[in-house]
Write a protein that holds these residues in place. Structure first.
Motif, PDB file in Angstrom:
ATOM      1  N   GLY A   1      -3.239  -0.393  -8.944  1.00 53.05           N
ATOM      2  CA  GLY A   1      -3.248   0.875  -8.231  1.00 53.05           C
ATOM      3  C   GLY A   1      -3.130   2.064  -9.163  1.00 53.05           C
ATOM      4  O   GLY A   1      -3.831   3.064  -9.026  1.00 53.05           O
TER       5      GLY A   1
ATOM      6  N   TYR B   1       0.853  -1.181   0.000  1.00 53.26           N
ATOM      7  CA  TYR B   1       0.000   0.000   0.000  1.00 53.26           C
ATOM      8  C   TYR B   1       0.890   1.233   0.000  1.00 53.26           C
ATOM      9  O   TYR B   1       1.842   1.331   0.773  1.00 53.26           O
ATOM     10  CB  TYR B   1      -0.899   0.030   1.238  1.00 53.26           C
ATOM     11  CG  TYR B   1      -2.073  -0.899   1.181  1.00 53.26           C
ATOM     12  CD1 TYR B   1      -3.364  -0.414   0.999  1.00 53.26           C
ATOM     13  CD2 TYR B   1      -1.901  -2.281   1.322  1.00 53.26           C
ATOM     14  CE1 TYR B   1      -4.464  -1.273   0.957  1.00 53.26           C
ATOM     15  CE2 TYR B   1      -2.982  -3.145   1.281  1.00 53.26           C
ATOM     16  CZ  TYR B   1      -4.262  -2.632   1.101  1.00 53.26           C
ATOM     17  OH  TYR B   1      -5.340  -3.489   1.053  1.00 53.26           O
ATOM     18  N   TYR B   2       0.573   2.163  -0.884  1.00 56.00           N
ATOM     19  CA  TYR B   2       1.316   3.428  -0.952  1.00 56.00           C
ATOM     20  C   TYR B   2       0.341   4.564  -0.652  1.00 56.00           C
ATOM     21  O   TYR B   2      -0.617   4.792  -1.388  1.00 56.00           O
ATOM     22  CB  TYR B   2       1.927   3.607  -2.347  1.00 56.00           C
ATOM     23  CG  TYR B   2       2.593   4.955  -2.548  1.00 56.00           C
ATOM     24  CD1 TYR B   2       3.747   5.287  -1.856  1.00 56.00           C
ATOM     25  CD2 TYR B   2       2.054   5.894  -3.442  1.00 56.00           C
ATOM     26  CE1 TYR B   2       4.363   6.512  -2.048  1.00 56.00           C
ATOM     27  CE2 TYR B   2       2.669   7.118  -3.634  1.00 56.00           C
ATOM     28  CZ  TYR B   2       3.816   7.434  -2.938  1.00 56.00           C
ATOM     29  OH  TYR B   2       4.431   8.653  -3.121  1.00 56.00           O
TER      30      TYR B   2
ATOM     31  N   ILE C   1      -6.036  -7.077  -4.082  1.00 54.99           N
ATOM     32  CA  ILE C   1      -6.023  -7.442  -2.668  1.00 54.99           C
ATOM     33  C   ILE C   1      -6.613  -8.831  -2.412  1.00 54.99           C
ATOM     34  O   ILE C   1      -6.602  -9.310  -1.280  1.00 54.99           O
ATOM     35  CB  ILE C   1      -6.778  -6.405  -1.814  1.00 54.99           C
ATOM     36  CG1 ILE C   1      -8.247  -6.315  -2.233  1.00 54.99           C
ATOM     37  CG2 ILE C   1      -6.107  -5.041  -1.906  1.00 54.99           C
ATOM     38  CD1 ILE C   1      -9.078  -5.415  -1.336  1.00 54.99           C
TER      39      ILE C   1
ATOM     40  N   GLY D   1      -1.969   4.630   1.408  1.00 58.05           N
ATOM     41  CA  GLY D   1      -3.301   4.079   1.571  1.00 58.05           C
ATOM     42  C   GLY D   1      -3.883   3.416   0.346  1.00 58.05           C
ATOM     43  O   GLY D   1      -4.968   2.816   0.416  1.00 58.05           O
ATOM     44  N   LEU D   2      -3.173   3.462  -0.780  1.00 53.87           N
ATOM     45  CA  LEU D   2      -3.669   2.868  -2.021  1.00 53.87           C
ATOM     46  C   LEU D   2      -3.026   1.507  -2.236  1.00 53.87           C
ATOM     47  O   LEU D   2      -1.790   1.397  -2.262  1.00 53.87           O
ATOM     48  CB  LEU D   2      -3.342   3.783  -3.207  1.00 53.87           C
ATOM     49  CG  LEU D   2      -3.686   3.243  -4.596  1.00 53.87           C
ATOM     50  CD1 LEU D   2      -5.199   3.184  -4.793  1.00 53.87           C
ATOM     51  CD2 LEU D   2      -3.043   4.109  -5.683  1.00 53.87           C
ATOM     52  N   ALA D   3      -3.841   0.485  -2.414  1.00 49.99           N
ATOM     53  CA  ALA D   3      -3.315  -0.847  -2.717  1.00 49.99           C
ATOM     54  C   ALA D   3      -2.818  -0.869  -4.150  1.00 49.99           C
ATOM     55  O   ALA D   3      -3.581  -0.595  -5.085  1.00 49.99           O
ATOM     56  CB  ALA D   3      -4.403  -1.898  -2.517  1.00 49.99           C
TER      57      ALA D   3
END
Length: 409
Positions: free
Chosen positions: A161, A48-49, A57, A51-53
């Protein structure tokens, strides 16, 4: 952290083989708070960067494998697979391990690339000669131009992402690639750039021997005849190319350009100005030679006319000085060029041009209106554009026309 650092250096050692700017590109501080890992439903970690996967997932490995299955029918040794985004690296690993074609990864976020290169060992994938990692679109174009072959299959894929936050990115990269793939010349009026390298401009064809992204793959040092009909060239532009060929080859090129140029057609050459170089040496103006390998004035002068991968001929300074003081200009320039080491693996500059010399060659071929021009000072409006003239500080610009016809402006 020792293991992480050892992975980074191991990974970079392979990337440096083709990307000598990678260390500079990754010379950044990574905020580890921007990153975290969580397990997917299948149990594999997902990066996660902010908060973005960056990967699926549910099952990122299965997703990567499924992606490859979808493009296998487009895969062969000539295929080029462009993958946008590193993420956790699942797609990259599956692409590199399972595809026959060339794999070019574009990761525009240097912090993501550095973070994952620290944590994941990609040595098995990166030691492959068909894999390349790039960090800018210009590097992508450079890598693409190296592996491109006519009629190759090209695939474009993007990690989940990036697709979420930049849904048009794949289309933008596709469009960029499409603009540089040469359209076949089928005849008729033609605008030609000779020796353009990575230069691309709509409406212009390219002649080069160092890239497959060219309309005419021709080595001017071997060329005896341009594969063009008489009177088809509307405009010809060549920036810093003619100093890479010797006079006998330049004479053939000029003669062929005259034959194939339309009446009234325009030709514009630029190259290092030998008169400026000689005057700079005479005046002790070391600053003029900023663009060559820095050394003594004598070696920089030699390097202006003869250059290798780095630097030029290593002639004792006192001999260069003595020749400069005792020989006439053309004799001195010919002597400089005669000092070339013909056994070098690469010879770049191999000639010295000044206005009177080019004037005589162009005049002998039949060109008229031969003028010394200035930086972006062409009499042709298009040729004054920002895509054309380079290096105003040390260049000679010469322009001429083939007689007859109505000149373009």
């Amino acid at each position: 952290m020792e293991t992480a650092q050892s992975f980074l250096e191991e990974n970079l050692s392979y990337i440096r083989r083709y990307h000598n700017r990678i260390d500079a590109d990754l010379n950044i501080e990574v905020d580890v708070n921007d990153f975290n890992f969580e397990n997917s439903s299948a149990g594999d970690p997902v990066l996660y960067y902010r908060g973005l996967a960056l990967n699926n997932i549910d099952d990122p490995v299965a997703e990567a494998q499924e992606l490859v299955k979808k493009i296998l029918d487009q895969d062969n040794e000539d295929a080029i697979h462009i993958l946008i985004g590193m993420g956790t690296g699942y797609e990259f690993k599956v692409f590199a391990q399972n595809l026959l074609g060339k794999v070019i990864l574009l990761e525009l976020r240097a912090e993501i690339l550095k973070f994952i290169l620290e944590l994941v060992d990609f040595s098995d994938e990166l030691r492959s000669q068909h894999v390349c990692i790039t960090t800018t679109t210009s590097q992508l174009i450079e890598a693409f131009s190296t592996v491109y072959t006519k009629d190759c299959n090209i695939t474009f894929n993007i990690i989940k992402g990036y697709k979420q936050v930049a849904p048009n990115l794949t289309d933008e990269i596709k469009k960029l690639i499409e603009t540089i793939i040469p359209e076949e010349y089928t005849g008729g009026s033609l605008k030609l750039n000779i020796g353009p390298g990575k230069w691309f401009e709509k409406g212009w064809k390219r002649l080069d021997c160092y890239t497959n992204l060219t309309n005419f793959n021709i080595d001017l040092r071997k060329m005896t005849h341009l594969p063009l009909r008489d009177d088809v060239l509307e405009k010809v532009f060549s920036s810093h190319c003619i100093e890479h060929i010797e006079d006998e080859h330049l004479d053939i090129l000029i003669k062929e350009l005259y034959r194939t140029m339309q009446p009234g057609g325009i030709l514009r050459f630029s190259c290092p100005d030998a008169d400026q170089a000689l005057e700079a040496y005479r005046a002790g103006n070391k600053a003029w030679f900023f663009w060559v390998v820095q050394d003594s004035m004598e070696k920089m002068l030699m390097n202006t006319f003869v250059s290798y991968e780095q630097g030029g001929p290593k002639v004792p300074d006192e001999i260069v000085k003595e020749k400069f003081e005792t020989l006439e200009k053309e004799e001195f320039l010919r002597w400089c060029i005669s000092q070339v080491d013909r056994n070098r693996p690469y010879i770049a500059h191999i000639n010295a041009h000044y206005f009177d010399k080019l004037y005589k060659k162009l005049d002998a071929a039949g060109f008229v209106n031969i003028k010394r021009s200035t930086y972006r000072g062409s009499e042709d409006e298009e040729l004054r554009g920002e895509m054309f003239d380079l290096y105003p500080d040390f260049s000679l610009y010469v322009e001429c026309r083939k007689p007859g016809g109505l000149p373009n402006s």
